[in-house]
Enzyme design. Structure first.
Site, short mmCIF file in Angstrom:
data_model
loop_
_atom_site.label_atom_id
_atom_site.label_comp_id
_atom_site.label_asym_id
_atom_site.label_seq_id
_atom_site.Cartn_x
_atom_site.Cartn_y
_atom_site.Cartn_z
CG ASP A 352 -1.89 1.08 1.30
OD1 ASP A 352 -2.32 1.51 0.21
OD2 ASP A 352 -2.23 1.54 2.38
CG ASP A 548 -4.57 -2.02 2.87
OD1 ASP A 548 -5.23 -1.75 1.85
OD2 ASP A 548 -3.69 -1.27 3.32
#
Length: 650
Positions: A352, A548
């Site tokens: 990310d 996530d």
């Protein structure tokens, strides 16, 4: 897997229940003094040496019953506990243990008159056990250090007075006081103006952490400066230190495939060697003319001593335990040895952007004043942004400039465009390009190529300049990518929910070739699943553990950054980096590879030496002394090798 709730007040730092290597050994000597532990071995060793000297110098007097009784007494201090353990194991239905093998081999040596060798085998085995106990204790040191940070009390404010109570009795919302040098007993929010905390037990970082009012504080941190007050936000059993302890304790129970294989193999291999030993004793009778029962029994006893799988069964779990301990010392929590193994195979890393390689906080990246001094230009801009709560306004207000004489008046917000106001009689516009175009103000073309957030400023209908606001890269972000590539991670991919143009810009700065922006959590999940369709790809995902979560769960290894305060991270991820440093991922890979390397060195060493000595023993070329080395000696070498993990630097 449903986790067992642990009452942290009941856990003792030396608790064998919580930290057992689950190897059938008991290396925990509790609080017994070191000398008392070694007395049986010292006694047996002294009597053995005296016995061997008497054999050599006064063999005519030192014989028959005197010799048997002497070596029998020498055998008891080290032999009796082992024979007792073997008997207990048989009662439990577990016959083929190392205790049983050692008992039969040494008693057998006494039966055929090899008294010194019988004592020596048991003595070296006992010494080996002591070394193993010391090694296990050392490997547990980091876990014990974690347990030692458990707060013993909380000073809570009740009815206008401060009372000392157990942390479990403090409720959410109550105010607690922490004096200098004391541990924070519960998670909470800082009520005092500032605090300096040592968070080493939680993050592995020795550098003190300075925080301001309303910042989060975590149980287990040590208050370094003045007395502080904290408002409790979670119960003791849900605190950060409780979750970390539970995580580490559970990690030791999750065995790697190598560990499980060796354990299963030992259970099959040991009885096979026992029956081979019986064969070595009796089968030659049918094929050899000058068969001597005593000689072949001696060879069989050697076979039994060598067959003990101690070197494998203790050193391999100890290697993994050492790896888990070394990782926790560095602020990296693996949820089990299986993930140490999985981490060594990672060749594709998906990450990310926000919060992983960037700080997730807006900061001024560039100031361009046109026709104005930068300082004066910023005073106009700060005066306009002063009342705003927007994250961009907060970033601008961090600019170090005193603008006491600049006060914005008649400030109005123009929806979707920006602000308009008056400062010192001048009309000031602050906003985006649409605001400038609406007021017929020409904007330089150079601003069109800027992908980050940009604040345009006009004063008295003339363009005065702009400020670029961007998420700042973490200090070690560039180094992390370089080190990952050196470590053999072939594919590094950045996925982000941020604008694609910004994601590509960050990727370019970090030399990441593959990046995609504008993705929702489902989009990231799809990307990872596509990568996993290629069986050669072993995918790790690094994220913040909150939005996530689906990707963390789907990847081969899910790594959560800064997971200290995130329940989702602890539940979903396989590896938790307790700080906000992406470079810890490289360290996690290095620790995993060092652990696996040491484990395989031990396997090859143990098997290699045992096979050689087994063949020599069966051929009558090895004595009981070589058998002792093949068992206890190799076990000690393997243990010393495993303990190296505690001293390695990554």
């Amino acid at each position: 897997m449903k986790k067992k709730k642990v009452n942290l007040r009941d856990i003792k730092p030396n608790s064998e229940e919580q930290h057992s290597l689950d190897d059938g050994h008991n290396h925990d000597h509790g609080n017994t003094s070191a000398l008392k532990v070694y007395i049986p071995a010292i006694t047996s060793f002294t009597m053995l040496i005296i016995g061997i000297m008497l054999d050599y110098f006064v063999s005519t007097l030192f014989k028959d019953w005197l010799r048997i009784v002497w070596y029998g007494i020498a055998y008891l201090p080290v032999g009796f506990p082992v024979v007792k353990e073997g008997y207990k194991s048989i009662k439990r239905g577990d016959v083929f243990t190392e205790f049983f093998l050692m008992s039969i081999a040494t008693i057998g040596a006494f039966i055929i008159g090899e008294y010194p060798e019988g004592v020596a085998v048991m003595l070296f085995y006992a010494v080996g056990e002591l070394f193993q106990g010391a090694a296990v204790k050392k490997a547990k040191g980091n876990i014990k250090a974690l347990l030692d940070v458990r707060p013993k009390e909380a000073i809570v404010s009740r009815n206008g007075d401060y009372k000392s109570v157990p942390p479990e009795d403090v409720n959410i919302g109550e105010k607690i006081q922490i004096r200098v040098g004391e541990k924070i007993p519960l998670d909470g929010v800082l009520l005092s103006k500032k605090a300096s905390l040592n968070t080493a037990a939680l993050t592995g970082e020795s550098k003190p952490d300075s925080i301001l009012k309303e910042a989060k504080v975590y149980a287990g941190s040590i208050n370094l400066e003045s007395v502080i007050e904290v408002e409790v936000t979670s119960k003791f059993e849900d605190s950060s230190i409780a979750r970390i302890l539970d995580l580490v304790q559970n990690a030791t129970a999750r065995k790697s495939k190598t560990e499980l294989f060796i354990r299963q193999f030992a259970r099959i291999y040991t009885p096979i060697v026992v029956f081979l030993a019986i064969g070595v004793t009796f089968l030659p009778y049918f094929f050899i003319d000058d068969y001597v029962f005593r000689d072949w029994l001696y060879r069989a006893l050697i076979f039994l001593v060598i067959s003990c799988p101690c070197a494998l069964v203790i050193s391999i779990p100890l290697g993994y335990f050492g790896g888990l301990g070394a990782a926790s010392k560095n602020g990296i929590l693996f949820k089990g040895a299986s993930f140490l193994d999985a981490m060594t195979k990672i060749n594709t890393l998906v990450m990310d952007k926000t919060g992983t390689v960037t700080r997730g906080v807006f900061k001024i990246k560039e100031i361009k004043a046109i026709g104005w001094d930068e300082s004066e230009f910023m005073k106009y801009l700060m005066a306009m942004e002063e009342q705003s709560t927007h994250p961009i306004a907060k970033a601008i207000m961090k600019y170090k400039e005193n603008g006491d004489n600049f006060e914005a008046k008649e400030v109005s917000e123009i929806a979707g465009k920006g602000l308009k106001g008056t400062i010192n009689g001048k009309t000031v516009l602050v906003g985006n390009k649409a605001l400038m175009m609406a007021n017929a103000i020409e904007v330089p073309k150079e601003t069109e190529s800027i992908v980050e957030s940009i604040v345009l400023v006009a004063i008295d209908n003339l363009f005065a300049g702009y400020v670029v606001i961007a998420d700042e890269l973490k200090e070690d972000a560039k180094e992390t990518i370089t080190e990952l590539q050196k470590a053999g991670v072939k594919h590094i991919i950045m996925l982000s929910g941020d604008k694609d143009s910004i994601t590509q810009q960050v990727a370019k700065e970090l030399n990441i070739e593959n990046a995609k922006g504008g993705l929702l959590p489902e989009g990231k999940l799809n990307e990872v699943e596509m990568l996993k369709q290629n069986p050669e790809n072993k995918v790790a995902f690094i994220g913040d553990g909150i939005n996530d979560a689906p990707v963390l769960a789907a990847s081969n290894v899910g790594i959560a950054m800064g997971g200290l305060g995130s329940d989702v991270a602890i539940e979903t991820a396989d590896v938790i980096i307790q700080t906000d440093q992406p470079s810890k991922v490289v360290r996690a890979i290095k620790i995993s590879r060092s652990t696996r390397k040491i484990v395989w060195q031990n396997i090859i060493l143990a098997f290699g030496v045992k096979v050689i000595v087994l063949i020599l023993g069966a051929g009558g070329l090895a004595t009981m002394w070589e058998a002792v080395f093949a068992d206890v000696g190799v076990a000690l070498l393997a243990i010393l090798n495993a303990v190296r993990l505690q001293r390695l630097q990554w």
